[in-house]
Scaffold this motif. Structure first.
Motif, mmCIF file in Angstrom:
data_model
loop_
_atom_site.group_PDB
_atom_site.id
_atom_site.type_symbol
_atom_site.label_atom_id
_atom_site.label_comp_id
_atom_site.label_asym_id
_atom_site.label_seq_id
_atom_site.Cartn_x
_atom_site.Cartn_y
_atom_site.Cartn_z
ATOM 1 N N ASP A 128 -11.045 -8.587 -9.810
ATOM 2 C CA ASP A 128 -11.430 -7.860 -8.342
ATOM 3 C C ASP A 128 -10.549 -8.708 -7.374
ATOM 4 N N ARG A 129 -10.429 -9.991 -7.563
ATOM 5 C CA ARG A 129 -9.808 -10.696 -6.505
ATOM 6 C C ARG A 129 -8.428 -10.401 -6.696
ATOM 7 N N VAL A 130 -7.823 -10.362 -7.520
ATOM 8 C CA VAL A 130 -6.378 -9.872 -7.892
ATOM 9 C C VAL A 130 -6.085 -8.578 -7.344
ATOM 10 N N LEU A 131 -7.124 -7.351 -7.743
ATOM 11 C CA LEU A 131 -7.045 -6.194 -7.189
ATOM 12 C C LEU A 131 -6.843 -6.085 -5.719
ATOM 13 N N GLU A 132 -7.924 -6.977 -4.944
ATOM 14 C CA GLU A 132 -7.809 -6.874 -3.440
ATOM 15 C C GLU A 132 -6.537 -7.495 -2.965
ATOM 16 N N ILE A 133 -6.065 -8.645 -3.525
ATOM 17 C CA ILE A 133 -4.988 -9.186 -3.165
ATOM 18 C C ILE A 133 -3.702 -8.320 -2.842
ATOM 19 N N ASN A 134 -3.768 -7.403 -4.090
ATOM 20 C CA ASN A 134 -2.658 -6.537 -4.400
ATOM 21 C C ASN A 134 -2.708 -5.131 -3.744
ATOM 22 N N ARG A 135 -3.815 -5.056 -3.164
ATOM 23 C CA ARG A 135 -4.311 -3.711 -2.393
ATOM 24 C C ARG A 135 -4.148 -2.557 -3.110
ATOM 25 N N ARG A 136 -4.785 -2.781 -4.283
ATOM 26 C CA ARG A 136 -5.207 -1.812 -5.435
ATOM 27 C C ARG A 136 -5.999 -0.595 -4.757
ATOM 28 N N GLY A 137 -7.033 -1.096 -4.069
ATOM 29 C CA GLY A 137 -7.916 0.057 -3.455
ATOM 30 C C GLY A 137 -8.972 0.594 -4.433
ATOM 31 N N HIS A 138 -9.401 -0.147 -5.750
ATOM 32 C CA HIS A 138 -10.221 0.048 -6.559
ATOM 33 C C HIS A 138 -10.909 -1.188 -7.132
ATOM 34 N N THR A 139 -11.741 -1.168 -8.027
ATOM 35 C CA THR A 139 -12.567 -2.234 -8.392
ATOM 36 C C THR A 139 -12.216 -2.212 -9.946
#
Length: 339
Positions: A128-139
């Motif tokens: 989830d941290r990598v997803l947030e950093i890269n602005r994916r918008g999902h979990t």
């Protein structure tokens, strides 16, 4: 080793509410706008005529955007244009690529009604941290939920992951691969992150706050995941971005290589051979492999042969159709046909 065949139709950025750190779909796909339904029908007709009987093992694939997140009328119009070319004497089905947070029941029902047989999720990471950093918008939980629904509605499940994103470590990448394997997907794609102009990755790279994987690192990680997934019956249908001279010319940094999959296959074969060699004395090394894997055993530009030479081994490759894909075997008998 048979390659996964499809007619790829790119729909860049359609449906994407987020501009992820790595994303420049127009540059990746070479397309500035989505095709009209008439263009889709024309492409299908021409490709079907070209493939003939081979079409029954090929798919029509909508890639590049978030297919189930686009305007419903537009999505249906594209599916209608393709659906008439699926079935008896046509393509085997339709494959779509989309976001994990855009596969609700309504969209899945529509996909099924128009001949879609496979849904690929652009996961990229299960951290989830990598997803947030890269602005994916999902979990990561969105991925698990989406995978369950896709299975529930009877579609083949595909997953796509990306290596070396900002925030990634060797541990997060391998954990993502493991968590995706636990979803039991039918197919997988592995893309090392490449820095493209106009992306946030490019900004971060130019500021010195992001460093992509080296080519060797990407090959090492990808080959490990490929072995793990293949052992678990997950078909690897792509490793690395597609070969494109423009992409190779314009990439600012990162492990892009036009023969990335072949580099990974060669790495897998070398690692398996080294496990067999153990402490064998230096000298001639006679190795059996499938005829299709001869070049992979030698390595790209004979890199495997050079590595073994540096270790004191002279590699002699013997074609043997009885061998398993990417599994070399030492030979103790004299053979005439060597490479």
């Amino acid at each position: 080793m048979k390659k996964h065949a499809n007619l790829a139709i790119f729909v860049p950025h359609l449906g994407c509410q987020n501009r992820c750190s790595f994303c420049d779909q127009k540059r990746i796909s070479g397309k500035a706008q989505a095709p009209a339904p008439e263009e889709v029908a024309s492409l299908c007709e021409k490709t079907l005529a070209k493939l003939g009987e081979r079409a029954k093992n090929a798919e029509i694939a909508f890639f590049g955007g978030s297919f189930t997140a686009i305007d419903e009328n537009q999505m249906v119009s594209l599916l209608k244009a393709a659906a008439g070319f699926v079935g008896e004497s046509g393509f085997s089905g339709i494959r779509v690529s989309t976001r994990p947070d855009a596969v609700g029941p309504r969209k899945l029902e529509l996909l099924g009604a128009y001949g879609v047989t496979a849904v690929e999720l652009g996961v990229q990471s299960m951290d989830d941290r990598v997803l947030e950093i890269n602005r994916r918008g999902h979990t990561a939980e969105d991925v698990r939920d989406a995978a369950g629904r896709i299975r529930e509605y009877g579609f083949s499940l595909g997953v796509q992951m990306m290596l070396g994103l900002p925030g990634d470590t060797a541990e997060t990448m391998m954990r993502t691969a493991e968590e995706l394997a636990l979803l039991s997907p039918d197919t997988g794609r592995i893309y090392p992150a490449v820095v493209l102009p106009g992306t946030m990755l490019a900004e971060w790279f130019e500021k010195g706050v992001y460093q992509p994987l080296s080519l060797d690192e990407a090959v090492c990680h990808t080959s490990r995941i490929m072995v793990n997934w293949t052992e678990r019956k997950i078909k690897i249908i792509r490793a690395g971005l597609h070969a494109d001279p423009a992409l190779e010319r314009e990439a600012l940094a990162g492990p892009y290589h036009p023969a990335f999959r072949e580099l990974c296959d060669a790495k897998i074969m070398l690692d398996r051979l080294l496990q067999q060699i153990g402490s064998a004395p230096a000298g001639e090394l006679r190795v059996r492999t499938r005829p299709e894997d001869l070049s992979r055993m030698l390595g790209h530009r004979r890199e495997n042969a050079k590595t073994l030479m540096e270790m004191g081994y002279r590699l002699k490759v013997i074609p043997d159709a009885r061998m398993e894909p990417l599994f070399p075997g030492l030979s103790e008998t004299e053979e005439d046909s060597c490479v």
